[in-house]
Design an enzyme around this catalytic site. Structure first.
Site, PDB file in Angstrom:
ATOM      1  N   GLU A  58       5.592  23.618 -46.059  1.00 62.10           N
ATOM      2  CA  GLU A  58       4.767  23.907 -47.234  1.00 62.10           C
ATOM      3  C   GLU A  58       3.747  25.007 -46.948  1.00 62.10           C
ATOM      4  OE1 GLU A  58       5.139  23.097 -50.228  1.00 62.10           O
ATOM      5  OE2 GLU A  58       6.670  21.561 -50.006  1.00 62.10           O
ATOM      6  N   CYS A 214      14.310  28.076 -64.293  1.00 60.82           N
ATOM      7  CA  CYS A 214      13.212  28.470 -65.191  1.00 60.82           C
ATOM      8  C   CYS A 214      12.382  29.557 -64.505  1.00 60.82           C
ATOM      9  CB  CYS A 214      12.361  27.234 -65.516  1.00 60.82           C
ATOM     10  SG  CYS A 214      11.250  27.511 -66.897  1.00 60.82           S
ATOM     11  N   CYS A 221      18.089  29.333 -69.664  1.00 57.85           N
ATOM     12  CA  CYS A 221      17.879  28.151 -70.512  1.00 57.85           C
ATOM     13  C   CYS A 221      19.193  27.449 -70.845  1.00 57.85           C
ATOM     14  CB  CYS A 221      17.153  28.547 -71.787  1.00 57.85           C
ATOM     15  SG  CYS A 221      15.520  29.215 -71.464  1.00 57.85           S
ATOM     16  N   CYS A 224      19.890  24.860 -68.351  1.00 59.82           N
ATOM     17  CA  CYS A 224      18.736  24.053 -67.935  1.00 59.82           C
ATOM     18  C   CYS A 224      18.946  22.568 -68.256  1.00 59.82           C
ATOM     19  CB  CYS A 224      17.493  24.566 -68.648  1.00 59.82           C
ATOM     20  SG  CYS A 224      16.054  23.566 -68.297  1.00 59.82           S
ATOM     21  N   CYS A 230      12.384  20.795 -74.081  1.00 62.46           N
ATOM     22  CA  CYS A 230      11.569  22.013 -73.920  1.00 62.46           C
ATOM     23  C   CYS A 230      11.156  22.575 -75.279  1.00 62.46           C
ATOM     24  CB  CYS A 230      12.362  23.055 -73.135  1.00 62.46           C
ATOM     25  SG  CYS A 230      11.441  24.571 -72.887  1.00 62.46           S
TER      26      CYS A 230
HETATM   27 FE1  SF4 Z   1      12.542  26.713 -68.726  1.00 65.32          FE
HETATM   28 FE2  SF4 Z   1      12.629  25.475 -71.051  1.00 65.32          FE
HETATM   29 FE3  SF4 Z   1      14.360  27.410 -70.541  1.00 65.32          FE
HETATM   30 FE4  SF4 Z   1      14.525  25.066 -69.268  1.00 65.32          FE
HETATM   31  S1  SF4 Z   1      14.836  25.444 -71.423  1.00 65.32           S
HETATM   32  S2  SF4 Z   1      14.731  27.103 -68.355  1.00 65.32           S
HETATM   33  S3  SF4 Z   1      12.373  24.531 -69.065  1.00 65.32           S
HETATM   34  S4  SF4 Z   1      12.170  27.621 -70.713  1.00 65.32           S
END
Ligand code: SF4
Length: 413
Positions: A58, A214, A221, A224, A230
């Site tokens: 870290e 993201c 997206c 995702c 989201c």
């Molecule tokens: Fe990011 Fe929302 Fe796109 Fe997922 S859907 S990659 S959380 S902006």
């Protein structure tokens, strides 16, 4: 007490939180990157060793890319596999291994903290985020949360740059993401979201999502795992109905978490409307004259003089060619004279300004400084006795130079 933020900026539905955790962890189990510290944290039975490994990773990962850290991490753990081993290392050894990783005070503080654990805490790492932050120098809230959740299973959230981006998008937070009000809200949110049965994996999953899906400029997206939770994604999909009161921005105009009224949602940016940051201060410009002094060593190979920087401040304790910070806008002739005076102090004999040969200018960007090194060289004949009352100095061959604790900036020079 301040009014609670509007519900759209919170995770207040337990069923949604549960679904988000499930989706995110399932994705992480499928897609996580293989990283050496993850493998060790998952398989090492000794809690202190797990804590130490996560701590080292870290600290190295602060401000540094994963791809760069892997090699440094592996070499570090090979050389100092335990806290006890690190506590016995010298600062010089730590700086040598850290050379090129940048932000050198991180390595120094890591070693100081290891010494403290050995000498004051009977060699045992603190086990909670609160104790880690309080007792270990250089361990802030984020690092403490990461070590406690990943190594010791404490159900505590973490907020780093990746998490800030993901949470701001998930909940359309468009106020300045570096402001204390927003940061406090994000910590609250991270603590609500963290999965108590797999806190370390959950935190790593959230960070991994920010690092690989993201991402800042072109988030993926479509791939995702939490897109159905989201709000930024939803807003991008459905847009904003024209000439209707701005219900998307809470409809009140003074929401502390919405974008400021002067910078409303920009549909061309989509989800990258979030997060938003106040404009950064431009880095400070500095000029430094530096001289590569060369002599013929006893085996005929060229040798170069390096001197050690002070024990505190920028690049503390690292080695460099003799260097001198310059005032801005000095004439070249004046720069040369000042550097010659500086070298004279090192060598205890007059140095003619005209014997300094201008080589080039080298630019290096530190986080807050735009540094220009004005590079000169000078060849020395005969023996030179350096003044032992000044900072430590030594002559090195080119190979020895590269193996020494020197900064990336000096390697460029
Ligand atoms: Fe990011 Fe929302 Fe796109 Fe997922 S859907 S990659 S959380 S902006």
């Amino acid at each position: 007490a301040p009014a609670p933020p509007p519900a759209r900026h919170l995770f207040s539905d337990p069923a949604e939180v549960e679904a988000l955790r499930r989706n995110l962890l399932a994705w992480y189990d499928r897609c996580k990157r293989d990283l050496p510290w993850r493998a060790l944290a998952a398989t090492e039975p000794d809690a202190d060793r797990r804590g130490y490994a996560v701590w080292v990773s870290e600290i190295m990962l602060q401000q540094t890319q994963v791809a760069t850290v892997i090699d440094y991490y592996n070499r570090w753990m090979q050389k100092w596999p335990t806290l006890q081993a690190l506590a016995q290392a010298s600062l010089e050894e730590v700086n040598e291994l850290w050379a090129g990783l940048g932000y050198y005070s991180r390595g120094k503080r890591l070693q100081e903290a290891a010494r403290k654990v050995v000498s004051e805490l009977a060699g045992q790492m603190p086990r909670t985020a609160e104790d880690l932050q309080e007792l270990l120098p250089g361990v802030g809230r984020y690092t403490a949360g990461a070590i406690a959740s990943i190594s010791y299973g404490q159900a505590t959230g973490v907020v780093d740059g990746n998490v800030i981006r993901v949470l701001c998008r998930l909940r359309c937070i468009g106020a300045d993401s570096s402001s204390p009000a927003v940061i406090d809200r994000l910590w609250d949110m991270a603590n609500v979201l963290v999965d108590s049965s797999r806190p370390g994996d959950f935190n790593q999953a959230l960070m991994e999502l920010g690092a690989t899906v993201c991402v800042p400029k072109a988030p993926l997206c479509g791939e995702c795992p939490v897109k159905q939770h989201c709000q930024a994604w939803r807003r991008k999909l459905f847009g904003k109905p024209p000439s209707v009161p701005d219900v998307e921005d809470c409809g009140v105009g003074d929401c502390p978490l919405c974008p400021p009224a002067t910078e409303p949602w920009d549909s061309s940016l989509g989800v990258t409307n979030f997060p938003r940051k106040a404009a950064k201060k431009p880095p400070r410009a500095m000029r430094t004259a530096t001289c590569v002094l060369e002599r013929r060593g006893c085996h005929g190979a060229p040798e170069y003089l390096i001197v050690q920087r002070p024990r505190s401040g920028l690049l503390a304790g690292l080695w460099e060619f003799p260097s001198l910070p310059l005032a801005q806008n000095l004439q070249e002739e004046k720069e040369r004279e000042e550097l010659a005076d500086h070298l004279q102090a090192w060598m205890g004999r007059p140095v003619a300004a005209k014997s300094l040969k201008f080589v080039t200018e080298v630019i290096h960007i530190f986080s807050h400084i735009h540094q220009t090194y004005v590079v000169y060289s000078m060849h020395l004949d005969g023996d030179v006795t350096l003044d032992p009352a000044l900072s430590p100095s030594r002559w090195v061959t080119e190979d020895e130079f590269h193996a020494s604790a020197v900064s990336t900036a000096m390697k460029k020079v």
